[in-house]
Design an enzyme around this catalytic site. Structure first.
Site, PDB file in Angstrom:
ATOM      1  N   ASP A 137       1.046  -0.906   0.056  1.00 40.86           N
ATOM      2  CA  ASP A 137      -0.084  -0.074   0.238  1.00 40.86           C
ATOM      3  C   ASP A 137       0.582   1.096  -0.125  1.00 40.86           C
ATOM      4  O   ASP A 137       1.607   1.641  -0.910  1.00 40.86           O
ATOM      5  CB  ASP A 137      -1.096  -0.070   1.066  1.00 40.86           C
ATOM      6  CG  ASP A 137      -2.256   1.237   1.454  1.00 40.86           C
ATOM      7  OD1 ASP A 137      -3.102   0.300   0.326  1.00 40.86           O
ATOM      8  OD2 ASP A 137      -1.696   2.563   1.180  1.00 40.86           O
ATOM      9  N   TYR A 188      -2.979  10.661   0.657  1.00 44.87           N
ATOM     10  CA  TYR A 188      -3.230  11.238  -0.946  1.00 44.87           C
ATOM     11  C   TYR A 188      -3.204  12.116  -1.600  1.00 44.87           C
ATOM     12  O   TYR A 188      -2.795  11.875  -2.981  1.00 44.87           O
ATOM     13  CB  TYR A 188      -4.282  10.558  -0.632  1.00 44.87           C
ATOM     14  CG  TYR A 188      -4.759   8.512   0.074  1.00 44.87           C
ATOM     15  CD1 TYR A 188      -4.928   7.544  -0.720  1.00 44.87           C
ATOM     16  CD2 TYR A 188      -4.708   8.290   1.587  1.00 44.87           C
ATOM     17  CE1 TYR A 188      -5.242   6.242  -1.314  1.00 44.87           C
ATOM     18  CE2 TYR A 188      -4.478   6.911   1.389  1.00 44.87           C
ATOM     19  CZ  TYR A 188      -4.673   6.299   0.766  1.00 44.87           C
ATOM     20  OH  TYR A 188      -5.380   5.018   0.886  1.00 44.87           O
ATOM     21  N   HIS A 247      -4.703  -7.770   0.483  1.00 45.16           N
ATOM     22  CA  HIS A 247      -3.666  -6.376   0.589  1.00 45.16           C
ATOM     23  C   HIS A 247      -3.388  -6.526   1.896  1.00 45.16           C
ATOM     24  O   HIS A 247      -2.177  -5.755   1.591  1.00 45.16           O
ATOM     25  CB  HIS A 247      -5.102  -5.922   0.337  1.00 45.16           C
ATOM     26  CG  HIS A 247      -4.669  -4.212   0.065  1.00 45.16           C
ATOM     27  ND1 HIS A 247      -4.047  -3.564  -0.615  1.00 45.16           N
ATOM     28  CD2 HIS A 247      -4.334  -3.131   1.407  1.00 45.16           C
ATOM     29  CE1 HIS A 247      -3.365  -1.886  -0.385  1.00 45.16           C
ATOM     30  NE2 HIS A 247      -4.444  -1.813   0.850  1.00 45.16           N
TER      31      HIS A 247
END
Length: 384
Positions: A177, A307, A361
């Site tokens: 990630d 982000y 994930h």
């Protein structure tokens, strides 16, 4: 660099406040639809919230977390929380592992056992690691950056300084990630001290150079890019919101524990190899330990901010640009994107590639034995 021991100690009134907020939840009305079709399943969320308010024992979770040796350090003005677990072998190799969103340092509990003490898991003590797991700035007990601009590149610089301050002249890096982006940035910006990086995810903002001077896209690469775009259109709304309007969303999630649990819990189901049942892989206690870290530290807003910064500083590589340290990649079958090897080889020196038999994930939590074996295998020839 000043380093101090750290222990988690959430005030009792914060725990009481959380329970009161959950009990006072104003549940949203919804048109009937198949479970999970339009996001989090309301029945599952009600059960999770009820367990959180009435049965979840944060103090037990806190004791569990505090079994890990934790510290805080001031790194160039940024306070960084980290776990520093020493290996039990004859010459442990230093490895910095970086988490992502919606994870935390808690993700690596089982992986740390297997990396730091492989002999306890039928492995070779010579393969032991000293493992450092920092909390990203703005996550958990690492406070939000005082200034804008903290992307993976700046975090990589912090981690390089942290490792140097801990006495490690050379080291390896691992991540998935957001942590994969940090690990790539470490290799790209600090090749003189990073021996190699191991990844179990490729950041969506990674783009190799593509143009007249480069090899044309292969059919496998074209299919990967098409699938990536289709996934982003149907499943990537969270990332678009994080990277464009994080403060709007943070105002809601920082105030509503049930909203926070919905936002994070839905991703643990959607992105894991759980066959549609999130509690096949993660217990309620595990899910709520991670969610509670976000709640008690009020870190959901600062976490989403990364982000925004990543959108402003994407991971694009120019024609001829290569990342020098070797790369290992573990491609898990239920990961949210599954790039072909050639896509990485446009930029990286890929020396180990494994298609994993199961997992998604959250590989460190889902398949710690498999991931630990891949990490040990990759770094074995790189040890000094």
């Amino acid at each position: 660099m000043q380093i101090e021991p750290f222990q988690i100690a959430v005030p009792e009134h914060d725990i009481d406040d959380l329970r009161q907020r959950i009990r006072a939840t104003r549940w949203t009305p919804a048109t009937p639809s198949p479970a999970w079709q339009q996001g989090v399943d309301s029945q599952w969320l009600r059960e999770l919230a009820g367990y959180w308010a009435e049965h979840f024992d944060w103090r037990a979770a806190e004791r569990r977390l505090n079994r890990q040796p934790q510290f805080v350090a001031d790194v160039h003005g940024q306070r960084v929380h980290f776990v520093h677990r020493r290996g039990s072998g004859p010459a442990p190799y230093p490895l910095v592992i970086t988490h992502g969103w919606p994870g935390s340092f808690f993700e690596f509990e089982a992986l740390l056992d297997r990396l730091c003490d492989p002999a306890a898991f039928e492995g070779d003590a010579a393969d032991a690691f000293d493992v450092i797991v920092p909390s990203l700035p703005g996550f958990a007990f690492s406070p939000a950056p005082a200034q804008a601009g903290m992307s993976a590149f700046q975090v990589a610089d912090l981690w390089a300084s942290l490792m140097h301050g801990l006495g490690y002249q050379r080291f390896g890096a691992q991540g998935g990630d957001l942590g994969a982006g940090v690990s790539i940035a470490l290799a790209a910006r600090h090749p003189q001290v990073v021996d190699g990086i191991h990844l179990n995810f490729l950041p969506g903002l990674y783009e190799p150079a593509i143009g007249a001077a480069q090899q044309a896209l292969t059919p496998e690469e074209e299919n990967f890019l098409r699938e990536r775009n289709e996934w982003a259109a149907l499943e990537g709304g969270y990332a678009h919101m994080h990277s464009t309007k994080p403060l709007t969303l943070a105002a809601s999630l920082n105030d509503s524990p049930v909203g926070l649990a919905a936002w994070i819990g839905e991703k643990f189901r959607a992105w894991s190899d759980c066959q549609g049942d999130v509690e096949r892989v993660f217990s309620k206690d595990e899910l709520l330990t991670n969610i509670s870290l976000y709640w008690y530290t009020q870190s959901i807003g600062p976490a989403m901010q990364m982000y925004w910064e990543s959108r402003l500083q994407p991971m694009r590589f120019t024609c001829g640009q290569r990342v020098v340290p070797p790369v290992g990649f573990a491609r898990f079958p239920k990961e949210i994107n599954r790039p072909p090897r050639s896509w990485l080889e446009r930029t990286f020196n890929v020396v180990q590639w494994t298609d994993m038999p199961g997992g998604g994930h959250f590989a460190a939590m889902e398949k710690p034995d498999l991931l630990a074996a891949e990490i040990r295998k990759f770094f074995k020839p790189l040890r000094r």
